[in-house]
Design a protein around this motif. Structure first.
Motif, short mmCIF file in Angstrom:
data_model
loop_
_atom_site.label_atom_id
_atom_site.label_comp_id
_atom_site.label_asym_id
_atom_site.label_seq_id
_atom_site.Cartn_x
_atom_site.Cartn_y
_atom_site.Cartn_z
N CYS A 107 0.97 -1.04 0.02
CA CYS A 107 -0.11 0.24 -0.21
C CYS A 107 1.05 1.54 -0.30
CB CYS A 107 -1.05 0.22 1.59
SG CYS A 107 -0.16 -0.69 2.36
N ILE A 108 1.84 1.44 1.09
CA ILE A 108 2.81 2.73 0.90
C ILE A 108 3.99 2.36 -0.24
CG2 ILE A 108 4.45 2.69 2.16
CD1 ILE A 108 4.13 2.14 4.36
N ALA A 109 4.42 1.00 -1.09
CA ALA A 109 4.71 1.70 -2.43
C ALA A 109 4.04 1.97 -3.11
CB ALA A 109 5.02 -0.04 -2.91
N VAL A 110 2.49 2.16 -3.26
CA VAL A 110 1.70 2.37 -5.00
C VAL A 110 1.19 3.52 -4.33
CG1 VAL A 110 -0.45 0.86 -3.94
CG2 VAL A 110 0.03 0.91 -5.96
N CYS A 111 1.29 4.12 -3.08
CA CYS A 111 -0.08 5.36 -2.89
C CYS A 111 1.11 6.54 -3.65
CB CYS A 111 0.52 5.34 -0.82
SG CYS A 111 0.13 6.71 -0.54
N PRO A 112 0.23 7.25 -3.76
CA PRO A 112 1.64 8.94 -4.89
C PRO A 112 1.23 10.03 -3.73
CG PRO A 112 -1.61 8.68 -5.12
CD PRO A 112 -1.05 7.19 -4.76
N GLN A 113 0.57 9.83 -2.23
CA GLN A 113 1.09 10.73 -1.26
C GLN A 113 2.24 10.75 -0.71
OE1 GLN A 113 -1.05 12.46 -0.02
NE2 GLN A 113 -2.93 11.49 0.23
N PRO A 114 2.53 11.69 -0.72
CA PRO A 114 3.86 12.93 -0.56
C PRO A 114 4.39 11.50 1.07
CG PRO A 114 2.71 14.96 -0.35
CD PRO A 114 1.99 13.83 -0.48
N PRO A 115 5.82 11.27 0.82
CA PRO A 115 6.44 10.87 1.83
C PRO A 115 6.04 11.16 3.69
CG PRO A 115 8.22 11.28 0.30
CD PRO A 115 6.54 11.89 0.16
N GLY A 116 5.45 10.22 4.26
CA GLY A 116 4.85 10.35 5.50
C GLY A 116 3.90 9.99 5.36
N PHE A 117 3.25 9.33 4.54
CA PHE A 117 1.85 9.34 4.69
C PHE A 117 1.69 8.30 4.99
CE2 PHE A 117 -2.96 8.19 3.12
CZ PHE A 117 -3.55 9.16 3.79
N VAL A 118 1.93 7.30 6.36
CA VAL A 118 2.14 6.36 7.08
C VAL A 118 1.58 6.26 8.24
CG1 VAL A 118 4.15 5.28 5.23
CG2 VAL A 118 4.81 6.42 6.97
N THR A 119 1.59 5.11 9.06
CA THR A 119 1.37 4.33 10.35
C THR A 119 2.34 4.49 10.68
OG1 THR A 119 0.74 2.73 9.85
CG2 THR A 119 -1.08 3.83 9.76
N SER A 120 2.49 4.00 11.62
CA SER A 120 3.56 3.39 12.93
C SER A 120 4.00 1.88 12.48
CB SER A 120 3.67 3.69 14.38
OG SER A 120 2.29 3.02 14.77
N PHE A 121 2.90 1.38 11.63
CA PHE A 121 3.06 0.09 11.37
C PHE A 121 3.47 -0.32 9.53
CE2 PHE A 121 -0.21 0.07 14.92
CZ PHE A 121 0.67 -0.49 15.89
N ASN A 122 4.12 1.11 9.24
CA ASN A 122 4.02 0.96 7.81
C ASN A 122 3.37 0.60 7.08
OD1 ASN A 122 6.90 1.88 8.23
ND2 ASN A 122 7.39 0.03 8.51
N THR A 123 2.27 1.37 6.85
CA THR A 123 0.43 1.00 6.25
C THR A 123 0.01 2.41 5.60
OG1 THR A 123 -0.96 1.11 7.77
CG2 THR A 123 0.16 -1.08 7.22
N ILE A 124 -0.71 2.10 4.39
CA ILE A 124 -0.84 4.00 4.76
C ILE A 124 -1.27 4.14 5.86
CG2 ILE A 124 -1.41 3.47 2.21
CD1 ILE A 124 -3.99 2.97 3.44
N ALA A 125 -1.55 5.89 6.19
CA ALA A 125 -2.42 6.68 7.29
C ALA A 125 -3.27 6.54 7.76
CB ALA A 125 -1.99 7.45 6.92
N VAL A 126 -3.97 6.34 8.85
CA VAL A 126 -5.69 6.13 9.63
C VAL A 126 -5.76 6.86 9.74
CG1 VAL A 126 -5.91 3.50 8.76
CG2 VAL A 126 -5.19 4.63 10.80
N ASN A 127 -4.83 7.38 10.18
CA ASN A 127 -5.06 9.05 10.74
C ASN A 127 -5.11 10.68 10.38
OD1 ASN A 127 -5.89 7.55 13.11
ND2 ASN A 127 -3.81 7.23 13.83
N THR A 128 -4.72 10.20 9.16
CA THR A 128 -4.75 11.36 7.93
C THR A 128 -6.02 11.57 6.77
OG1 THR A 128 -2.70 12.39 8.52
CG2 THR A 128 -3.59 12.88 6.72
N ALA A 129 -6.82 12.13 6.70
CA ALA A 129 -7.65 11.82 4.94
C ALA A 129 -6.60 12.37 4.18
CB ALA A 129 -8.49 13.38 4.92
N CYS A 130 -7.38 10.89 3.40
CA CYS A 130 -6.48 11.15 2.15
C CYS A 130 -7.37 12.42 1.19
CB CYS A 130 -6.37 10.00 1.49
SG CYS A 130 -6.32 9.24 -0.43
#
Ligand code: SF4
Length: 82
Positions: free
Chosen positions: A21-44
């Motif tokens: 999910c992180i590898a394919v995500c076009p959001q800027p770096p940092g749009f991640v959780t502490s578990f190295n997945t896409i963010a769940v606490n930040t609106a996309c």
């Protein structure tokens, strides 16, 4: 494709931390959780849903921001300031 911002939810018991999910995500770096997945606490605001599509265990879900206030289960699973 949605043009409304979304909040993602991940089924942590199913996630295998593959990083797809992180590898394919076009959001800027940092749009991640502490578990190295896409963010769940930040609106996309891109909402391309590439992460949902690529997840090998289909454990990424989302709600549009306008739907969150009406979903007590989502709020319970995502204990933020909604
Ligand atoms: S793509 Fe799915 S299984 Fe892989 S890290 Fe992301 S949420 Fe977890």
């Amino acid at each position: 494709m949605s043009h409304e911002s979304v909040i993602f939810q991940i089924g942590w018991n199913a996630c295998i931390n593959c990083g797809a999910c992180i590898a394919v995500c076009p959001q800027p770096p940092g749009f991640v959780t502490s578990f190295n997945t896409i963010a769940v606490n930040t609106a996309c605001d891109i909402a391309c849903m590439a992460c949902e599509i690529i997840c090998p265990v289909s454990t990424i879900f989302h709600l549009k921001e306008s739907e969150i206030a009406n979903d007590p289960t989502f709020i319970q699973l995502n204990p933020r300031q909604y």
